[in-house]
Design an enzyme around this catalytic site. Structure first.
Site, short mmCIF file in Angstrom:
data_model
loop_
_atom_site.label_atom_id
_atom_site.label_comp_id
_atom_site.label_asym_id
_atom_site.label_seq_id
_atom_site.Cartn_x
_atom_site.Cartn_y
_atom_site.Cartn_z
N ASP A 79 71.01 51.83 -108.18
CA ASP A 79 71.17 50.76 -107.47
C ASP A 79 69.94 50.30 -106.95
OD1 ASP A 79 72.89 48.64 -106.31
OD2 ASP A 79 72.65 49.68 -104.79
N ASP B 208 79.27 51.13 -105.29
CA ASP B 208 78.74 52.17 -106.15
C ASP B 208 79.66 53.18 -106.62
OD1 ASP B 208 76.34 50.90 -106.45
OD2 ASP B 208 75.59 51.38 -104.61
#
Length: 644
Positions: free
Chosen positions: A326, A522
């Protein structure tokens, strides 16, 4: 008595062996032979029952070698050797417990240091030894000013006294002017960390030489240390996958032992030769060494500030071929700061910021917090919305006094407002666009710089055999490209929704795939990756629970540390297995040739056990490259709470 109760088979075998030796030296060889033979066959029968149950469950182990070795030595009259084999097998459990205790030392130390009590101030009155501002003064705290309560009973807002050398019981903020804390058991940082009034304190850290006051910010079950303990307990209870690998060696190893024993019997014409071969083929190295190596690897990781939840994750980490990241909070620090405001209409800059902050208070995105902080720094009040909707990874829309305000990505804002013009951005910059009343009113240009350790981490992973690195982010492509170019990433997937990240991970060809992230968005992709790693310092509870690995420190380089520890653990486990197999095969060949009598073979096999287990404990050591991750300085150490 404690040893006898814990290891009754070892104690019983020692007693019987001593009695047999006494009978033998007393001239009662027949009785000695009978006693030893009956006892050894009883143990063999017990092992055979367990082996049959495992076979019925579809598990083939190598206990059959131990059973055959005991029976064959009894049948050929080597009853002393049979007793030694029984003692070796029984002692293997005690030896395994000792080795496992060594290997789990770091995990056990964390579990044993759970704070149980806290010194709470009565009625919030400051203790002697500190003034009302929290600075240290002369005097000693008295019992009348504090009460000892269970840490689980402490509430948010309570003021606690932490005496010198005590463990900080719960998360909180320091009220005293300053303090020194040892966080090594949590972060791996070897140097004490200096804290000032208002700084956060992690539960589980060790106070220095001066008593300090603190205000509690999280209850026991939500504190840093409690979450670490829960993760560690889960890790300590997991099973090592290399046991399965050891079992895969069991069939050929067992077959080889029987073949060599049969060859020795045929060539010599003596059945004793068959028994002598099987005595040195007992399976302890395969059964014990691999689990010990994995426990050591998990303990080593915990010492480095990396909590591996399951032993099997280490095997996956050792084979990682693709690493996905990420962006915000992972490759970057995740703490964007406002650089400038670009007004695109009649509104002043502060008015644009005020509108954006008023809408962003209804968003959970990390950028929303930065926008609100920027507005607070300018003392701008937030308006209350009559209606607000967050569109995950895109932006937020809120209504104020009949006027719609939209804040987020340019494409999202353009759906609700006309005249959107994208801002020119430099490296490390990002823009948040604002629309009001159907028109574009401006953009907030913020900076979220790349972590200083990002490039080093990516180079480290490449050196460890990771072939491909990917960025998966919900940010706009232009913003993502700036960070990717600076980090050295070529594969960039921008403007991803959570489901897009999941599909991207599933489609990556080079497996296993590791995903590193921190936010609540996430959690799905961390769960679907072969190995999910949560940056615990800034991550959410959901991300931490979905991940296989939690990094306690706010340090991306620990990702490389996790992969390195996984590789070393598997290397040591395999090496231990092959050392055990190699030494056993050498002894079997010597026994088949008639050079190793049964008693000598049984004793030599115990040395093989010790050699393999001592080698397995090498997984506790960092290895040649263990110093690759730099130790943070005292000034750079940061507080790093777990997700949530």
């Amino acid at each position: 008595m404690k040893f006898v109760l814990r290891y009754p088979l070892v104690a019983g075998t020692l007693v019987v062996l001593l009695a047999v030796l006494v009978l033998l030296f007393s001239g009662q060889e027949g009785i000695a032979r009978a006693a030893a033979s009956v006892y050894a066959l009883a143990v063999a029968a017990y092992l055979a029952v367990g082996m049959a149950r495992r076979l019925a469950g579809g598990q083939f182990g190598i206990d059959i070698l131990a059973v055959t070795a005991i029976v064959s030595t009894v049948l050929v009259g080597e009853y002393i050797a049979s007793m030694i084999v029984v003692l070796m097998l029984a002692g293997g459990t005690a030896l395994e417990d000792y080795a496992a205790g060594r290997a789990k030392g770091e995990l056990t130390a964390l579990l044993e240091r759970v704070p149980q009590t806290a010194h709470r101030e009565r009625n919030g009155s400051p203790a002697a030894g500190t003034n009302t501002a929290g600075t240290h003064t002369a005097g000693t705290p008295t019992e009348s000013q504090h009460e000892d309560v269970a840490a689980a009973d402490v509430e948010i807002g309570d003021v606690l006294l932490v005496r010198p050398g005590e463990v900080v019981p719960l998360d909180g903020v320091l009220l005293s002017e300053s303090g020194s804390f040892d966080e090594s058991s949590l972060t791996g940082e070897s140097l004490p960390v200096e804290r000032s009034a208002g700084d956060g304190l992690m539960s589980g850290s060790l106070n220095g030489e001066a008593a300090v006051r603190m205000r509690v910010t999280a209850r026991m079950e939500d504190s840093q240390y409690s979450r670490i303990v829960a993760l560690v307990q889960e890790a300590a209870d997991s099973k090592a996958p290399m046991v399965r690998l050891a079992d895969r060696y069991a069939v050929p190893f067992t077959a080889l032992a029987y073949v060599l024993g049969a060859v020795g019997w045929i060539i010599s014409g003596s059945p004793e030769r068959f028994a002598e071969v099987l005595v040195v083929a007992t399976p302890c190295p395969l059964l014990i060494a691999a689990p010990v190596a994995f426990l050591g690897g998990m303990s080593r990781a915990a010492h480095s500030g990396v909590i591996v939840k399951y032993a099997g994750v280490l095997e996956q980490l050792s084979r990682i071929k693709t690493a996905a990241f990420d962006k915000t909070g992972t490759l970057t620090y995740g703490r964007p700061s406002l650089l400038r405001i670009r007004s695109a209409g009649p509104l002043a800059e502060d008015e644009v910021l005020q509108l954006a902050a008023s809408a962003e208070q209804y968003s959970s995105h990390v950028l929303a917090a930065s926008v609100m902080e920027a507005a607070r720094n300018r003392a701008l009040p937030f308006a209350a919305a009559t209606e607000a909707t967050e569109f995950a990874t895109h932006g937020v829309r809120a209504r104020f006094d009949g006027q719609d305000v939209v804040v987020g990505k340019p494409a999202f804002v353009a759906e609700w407002a006309s005249g959107v013009v994208e801002a020119a951005l430099a490296s490390g910059e990002l823009a948040i666009y604002v629309g009001a009343g159907g028109k574009f009113v401006g953009a907030l240009v913020m900076s979220d710089p790349i972590r200083k350790e990002t490039r080093r981490t990516l180079a480290d992973l490449k050196a460890l055999g990771v072939r491909r690195t990917v960025m998966l982010t919900g940010d706009a492509l232009a913003t993502a490209r700036h960070i990717a170019d600076e980090a050295g990433l070529t594969d960039v997937r921008a403007e991803c929704l959570p489901r897009d990240k999941v599909e991207a991970i599933r489609s990556l060809p080079d497996r296993p795939v590791m995903m590193v992230g921190d936010g609540v968005n996430d959690a799905p992709v961390l769960a679907v990756a072969d190995v999910g790693i949560a940056m615990g310092a800034r991550g959410s509870t959901a991300a931490g629970e979905s991940a296989d690995v939690v990094i306690i420190l706010d340090d991306l380089s620990k990702v490389g540390t996790a992969v390195r520890i996984g590789q070393r653990t598997v290397q040591v486990a395999l090496q231990s297995i092959w050392i055990g197999i190699g030494l056993s095969v050498a002894l079997m060949l010597a026994a088949a040739a008639g050079y190793v009598p049964a008693i000598a073979g049984a004793l030599s096999q115990e040395l093989v056990d010790l050699a393999t287990i001592l080698n397995a404990l090498r997984s506790l050591d960092p290895g040649r490259h263990g110093a690759a991750s730099p130790v943070r300085s005292r000034q750079s150490a940061r507080q790093a709470p777990l997700p949530g």
